[in-house]
Design an enzyme around this catalytic site. Structure first.
Site, short mmCIF file in Angstrom:
data_model
loop_
_atom_site.label_atom_id
_atom_site.label_comp_id
_atom_site.label_asym_id
_atom_site.label_seq_id
_atom_site.Cartn_x
_atom_site.Cartn_y
_atom_site.Cartn_z
N HIS A 270 175.51 93.98 16.27
CA HIS A 270 176.47 92.80 16.44
C HIS A 270 175.96 91.79 15.35
O HIS A 270 174.69 91.71 15.13
CB HIS A 270 176.53 91.93 18.02
CG HIS A 270 177.80 91.19 18.07
ND1 HIS A 270 177.72 90.09 17.53
CD2 HIS A 270 178.87 91.41 18.57
CE1 HIS A 270 178.98 89.33 17.66
NE2 HIS A 270 179.76 90.43 18.30
N ASP A 328 182.49 96.90 22.28
CA ASP A 328 183.43 98.08 21.96
C ASP A 328 183.10 99.30 22.43
O ASP A 328 183.94 100.21 22.68
CB ASP A 328 183.49 98.06 20.49
CG ASP A 328 184.07 96.60 20.04
OD1 ASP A 328 183.45 95.90 19.24
OD2 ASP A 328 185.35 96.46 20.40
#
Ligand code: SDX
Length: 393
Positions: A270, A328
């Site tokens: 991320h 995700d």
């Protein structure tokens, strides 16, 4: 006195922007919506209440919630003419392509009567988009599989209505399982907003020119589609399919570490979180609940996912680079287990994020400090030089 929104062409850009909506601490793995920790909201709230919170800054009382939910429910249908837009797309179009096109087309149906200088009309636009995005996403799905569109029902809650519009068919009765509706509502909540990510910055940038909110949200959807951003949930499941079996995981882990190989483990890492994404922790719980409920723990894809997660969490490369499973990774597993095709993963992210985009758009329009305007560049090209005729080149 309505805010007067005028685009100031001389406006100097700011790389960052002021916002009171979402706070992230990537090192601590903290995420707050208007000051409330995402873990508490996921445990105690529901998506439409979070929508009210993000839009208005405070949790609603009972009357405010009833009024808000009623206004959303009564705007879930689309103008019948908008149905024609779907039929202009090839059947095998990606639902994200359809959503970009249809949401952009909403400018032609709802924008002309909209004055964005009027705070109340900005509110109306926000409500319309929160209400209609699930209908558009479900219709994009139905169109892609050749099934008839299913109209929304006012007796269902927001998440149940979306599942109904996706999975019911006129030929038989479809009953939404409450546990699946709860898991879907949680996915929507966890994706509702996430500070100044790429797609939110796109919406703010488009809005800073005075473009209408429907066009701005269409721009956000287009940006979210990228596999490094919202498209990661689809890319993650396609990666799991490519890996296929647990014994092939080491080969892909080696590729992820190889600097000469562009391959990245989709669903890991991320830009901001250098600790576990707090949403991923909550999503992981939902994934286990949904897999138990549907009895699909033995799904080979999901076994690869679980093994990959364990290896990555203990591998020195991923620990050193602080690469953890992100939101995700787990949302893809839940949506796969629910029976959605991977092409619907990012549309579900987009409909969930619409409230974040529109909240940030509203904040930007009404607060000059929130406008990105025109990002500066550092010029690295040629110095000034004279034109050369082609004979002398
Ligand atoms: C979302 O911004 C948001 O808030 C987005 C989002 C939201 O809610 O809006 O949170 C949603 O977009 C989540 C991210 C989904 N994307 C993916 O899962 C795609 C796979 N992830 C990578 O593409 C990557 O992790 C990014 C793009 C998400 C972040 O890339 P960065 O900024 O380069 O990551 P980093 O700085 O943490 O990388 C550190 C190192 C780098 O190597 P070095 O240059 O230090 O040698 O780790 C490597 C990266 O190359 N790395 C990976 C990796 N992610 C980063 N290596 C292998 N696999 C990966 N997934």
């Amino acid at each position: 006195q309505a805010d007067v929104f005028t685009y100031d062409p001389g406006f100097t850009s700011t790389a960052a922007c002021d916002s009171a909506i979402t706070y992230i601490d990537g090192d601590k793995g903290e995420l707050l919506y208007r000051g409330y920790p995402i873990e508490q909201l996921a445990d105690k709230s529901h998506y439409l209440e979070v929508c009210y919170l993000l839009l208005n800054g405070e949790l609603p009382n009972k009357e405010q919630m009833a009024d808000f939910e009623g206004r959303i429910t009564r705007h879930t249908m689309l103008h019948e003419q908008i149905h024609n837009f779907f039929r202009g797309f090839r059947r095998d179009s990606h639902p994200m392509a359809t959503m970009v096109g249809v949401v952009g087309a909403m400018s032609a149906f709802y924008h002309d009567s909209l004055d964005i200088n009027d705070p109340w009309q900005r509110e109306v636009a926000a409500m319309r988009m929160i209400a209609k995005l699930p209908t558009i996403a479900a219709m994009a799905y139905k169109y892609s599989i050749g099934q008839p569109f299913v109209y929304p029902r006012n007796d269902l809650d927001y998440a149940s209505n979306f599942l109904h519009m996706c999975f019911s068919v006129p030929a038989e009765t479809y009953t939404v399982q409450p546990a699946l509706a709860k898991a879907m509502d949680r996915i929507m909540m966890l994706h509702a907003d996430h500070e100044q990510n790429a797609s939110t910055s796109t919406v703010r940038l488009a809005g800073s020119s005075g473009a209408n909110p429907f066009a701005c949200i269409a721009a956000g959807i287009a940006c979210l589609w990228g596999p490094a951003h919202g498209g990661a949930n689809q890319a993650c499941l396609e990666m799991l399919r490519e890996i296929g079996t647990v014994d092939r995981i080491p080969e892909f882990i080696a590729r992820a570490k190889d600097k000469n190989d562009p391959f990245k483990l989709m669903g890991f890492g991320h830009r901001v979180y250098k600790n576990f994404d707090p949403r991923a922790k909550v999503m992981k719980e939902s994934a286990d609940e949904v897999l138990d409920l549907l009895g699909v723990h033995n799904n080979p894809l999901l076994q690869v996912a679980k093994e990959l997660e364990q290896i990555a969490l203990h591998d020195e490369y991923f620990i050193a680079k602080k690469l953890y499973p992100n939101v995700d990774f787990y949302s893809g597993i839940i949506l796969e287990a629910m029976g959605f095709p991977t092409s619907m993963f990012t549309p579900i992210f987009a409909l969930s994020r619409t409230v974040g985009w529109i909240s940030q758009w509203k904040e930007m329009i009404s607060d000059p400090a929130g406008k990105i305007g025109r990002p500066r560049q550092l010029y690295t090209g040629s110095e000034g030089r004279d034109y050369l005729d082609v004979e002398n080149r």
